[in-house]
Design a protein around this motif. Structure first.
Motif, short mmCIF file in Angstrom:
data_model
loop_
_atom_site.label_atom_id
_atom_site.label_comp_id
_atom_site.label_asym_id
_atom_site.label_seq_id
_atom_site.Cartn_x
_atom_site.Cartn_y
_atom_site.Cartn_z
N GLY A 175 1.70 -1.99 -0.37
CA GLY A 175 0.84 -2.77 0.50
C GLY A 175 1.42 -4.13 0.84
N LEU A 176 2.02 -4.78 -0.16
CA LEU A 176 2.65 -6.08 0.09
C LEU A 176 3.86 -5.94 1.01
CD1 LEU A 176 2.41 -7.74 -3.43
CD2 LEU A 176 1.12 -8.34 -1.39
N TYR A 177 4.58 -4.83 0.86
CA TYR A 177 5.72 -4.60 1.76
C TYR A 177 5.24 -4.46 3.20
CZ TYR A 177 9.61 -2.37 4.10
OH TYR A 177 10.59 -2.08 5.02
N TRP A 178 4.14 -3.74 3.40
CA TRP A 178 3.58 -3.60 4.74
C TRP A 178 3.25 -4.98 5.31
CZ3 TRP A 178 1.70 1.27 7.05
CH2 TRP A 178 1.10 1.07 8.30
N LEU A 179 2.59 -5.80 4.49
CA LEU A 179 2.21 -7.13 4.94
C LEU A 179 3.42 -8.03 5.19
CD1 LEU A 179 -0.85 -7.70 2.58
CD2 LEU A 179 -0.92 -7.28 5.05
N SER A 180 4.51 -7.77 4.52
CA SER A 180 5.71 -8.59 4.72
C SER A 180 6.33 -8.39 6.09
CB SER A 180 6.75 -8.29 3.63
OG SER A 180 7.37 -7.03 3.85
N ARG A 181 5.82 -7.43 6.86
CA ARG A 181 6.34 -7.15 8.20
C ARG A 181 5.44 -7.72 9.30
NH1 ARG A 181 9.90 -2.81 8.27
NH2 ARG A 181 9.03 -1.99 10.21
N ASP B 250 -1.53 -4.58 11.88
CA ASP B 250 -0.55 -5.36 11.12
C ASP B 250 -1.06 -5.86 9.77
OD1 ASP B 250 1.46 -5.29 13.20
OD2 ASP B 250 0.19 -6.71 14.31
N GLY C 30 -2.09 -2.86 5.25
CA GLY C 30 -1.47 -3.45 4.07
C GLY C 30 -2.50 -3.93 3.06
N ALA D 275 -2.74 -2.38 -0.71
CA ALA D 275 -2.60 -3.31 -1.83
C ALA D 275 -3.86 -3.33 -2.68
CB ALA D 275 -2.29 -4.71 -1.31
N ALA E 293 6.18 -8.34 -3.39
CA ALA E 293 6.25 -6.90 -3.60
C ALA E 293 7.22 -6.55 -4.73
CB ALA E 293 6.66 -6.21 -2.31
#
Length: 499
Positions: free
Chosen positions: A362-368, A378, A382, A386, A467
């Motif tokens: 989830g944090l990786y998704w948010l990092s984008r 967007d 995430g 998370a 992440a």
């Protein structure tokens, strides 16, 4: 009927029934303890959105404004171990009631404050009250609900309320600040505390204190651990401002390390230590605490960076920002409920490791997150991913950190867990803030990015690092004991309740 009379006339099996989730009294106790945890978590986030209004109303400088938040964090993190041990020695209900009085009184004073110094002083006192409340409430929960089924369900509810409090804090902060005003962000603690105070006297028995708890009190240990923790938390919250490589930061961290090392040496030497090191020999305690600390270091800064992104880049209002976090609350509640049902089947370790992997995803998704992003594609996915991971990690680590701990050290175990959470949150925010700021400034110096673009790239870098920290927490969890039993190995009599 008094607690002592109740204990003498009611058979043991009836008293056990009264403190189980199959009884109305047991459910009422759980609701009371969850209310205390809700207040504790709520107050850590509810004031953030009100900071601009506070700055304007009380003429804070930008530098002094940080102590409205850090004052609470400093005393909360610094006194948690002492608060937890006090609950064991002086009685959990006594410490809980004292914490509620301090917390409510300081909230009222803070809300009435007409000077910055009085508000900051009230926030220091609030942190002290919270440092008594949190370990006293959690240790009461773990010593009240003795069966594995009840303990699993109670800890699942505790984790769910923790997620609810974090998200509700942001939402309530926006609603109250834009509605009746920032002072109500503090006033709201008073009725909550009053309800909890009445509930504590009605539902929880007054425990017998340890024999002569202050006769051989480890004053040196209390001084060393409190002083060391205060200095450590202070150094962590100030490091982003003065610099990690600054002489001041290095000296503060070094002195804190020496002080805490001296504390450990003192505890190993004295006959009646404040913090018996034997608690670390209980299977799962140390690894669970470390897992929770590293996981919070990666996850907690997400609120900071996403809030900045939504308000400064996407131009959300405070209420819109708070509402955006509501799906996170739902995800944590669902995940905590599912995780608590899995412990008796597969144990805590698989649940925590799987949760860490999901949370990191989830944090990786948010990092984008893009500069011209929108909520549904967007941010929302995430947050939901998370949330499911966080719920599993939080309830799993909390269960493992309290499993097998005797009633006489339950407050200490809760204090250790909460101290790890506070250190993880403070350390993670300090490190990831420095990382984001450095990357943003580097991009701005090149002149190829706008302020919004450079800031967003900084948030991306910090969330990606978060992440990896959560993944590291999963690795730490692999070394932990796989806990299936959640009550102490040597059962003690069930906690009595007042009639």
């Amino acid at each position: 009927m008094s607690a002592e009379t109740y204990a003498s006339v009611v058979p043991t099996d009836k008293r056990e029934e009264a403190s189980s989730l199959s009884s109305r009294r047991g459910i009422a106790i759980l609701l009371l303890l969850c209310l205390v945890q809700f207040m504790d978590v709520l107050d850590a986030s509810i004031l953030n959105i009100a900071l601009p209004s506070i700055k304007s109303d009380l003429d804070f400088s930008q530098q002094s404004l940080q102590w409205v938040v850090n004052g609470y964090v400093l005393t909360y993190g610094g006194f948690l171990l002492l608060g937890g041990r006090a609950a064991d020695l002086l009685g959990r209900r006594s410490v809980l009631v004292t914490g509620l009085v301090v917390f409510a009184g300081s909230s009222l004073i803070g809300g009435l404050a007409h000077s910055g110094s009085l508000l900051v002083g009230a926030r220091f006192a609030q942190g002290l009250g919270a440092a008594m409340l949190s370990p006293a409430a959690l240790s009461t929960l773990t010593t009240t609900f003795r069966s594995s089924r009840d303990r699993h369900a109670a800890l699942g509810a505790w984790a769910a309320v923790s997620g609810l409090g974090g998200a509700a804090g942001v939402l309530f902060g926006g609603l109250l600040t834009e509605g009746p005003g920032w002072r109500w962000v503090l006033f709201v603690n008073v009725p909550f505390s009053a309800i909890a105070l009445v509930g504590a006297f009605l539902l929880l028995r007054k425990e017998r204190r340890s024999p002569a708890p202050l006769a051989n009190f480890d004053a040196v240990g209390a001084f060393l651990v409190t002083g060391g923790m205060l200095l450590l938390v202070y150094a962590l919250v100030k490091a982003p401002d003065v610099g990690w490589g600054a002489t001041r930061t290095i000296v503060e961290l070094a002195v804190a390390a020496v002080t805490l090392t001296a504390f450990v040496a003192n505890e190993l030497r004295v006959a009646n230590p404040l913090v018996p090191m034997s608690i670390l020999k209980v299977k799962g305690v140390a690894a669970a605490d470390a897992t929770q600390m590293v996981a919070l270091a990666g996850f907690f800064p997400m609120f900071f960076f996403l809030t900045l992104y939504m308000q400064s880049v996407l131009h959300y209002s405070p209420i819109q920002t708070g509402t955006a976090y509501l799906p996170l609350t739902g995800g944590v509640i669902i995940a905590a409920g599912i995780a608590s049902q899995l412990f008796s089947r597969i144990g805590t370790k698989p649940v925590i490791v799987a949760g860490a992997l999901i949370e990191a995803g989830g944090l990786y998704w948010l990092s984008r997150i893009p500069v011209h992003g929108s909520y549904v594609p967007d941010i929302l996915p995430g947050l939901l991913i998370a949330a499911f991971g966080l719920g599993a990690v939080f309830v799993g680590a909390t269960t493992a950190a309290n499993a097998g701990v005797g009633e006489d050290k339950a407050g200490l175990a809760a204090g250790l867990l909460n101290t790890g959470q506070q250190l993880g949150a403070a350390l993670g925010l300090a490190i990831l803030s420095a990382l984001a700021t450095a990357h943003t400034n580097s991009l701005l110096r090149t002149g190829h990015d706008s302020i919004a673009q450079a800031a967003t790239h900084g948030y991306q870098r910090a969330l990606l690092a978060g992440a990896f920290l959560v993944l590291a927490a999963g690795v730490v969890a692999l070394t932990a004991h796989n806990t299936r039993q959640t009550a102490p190995v040597e059962e003690e009599p069930a906690l009595d309740v007042a009639a």
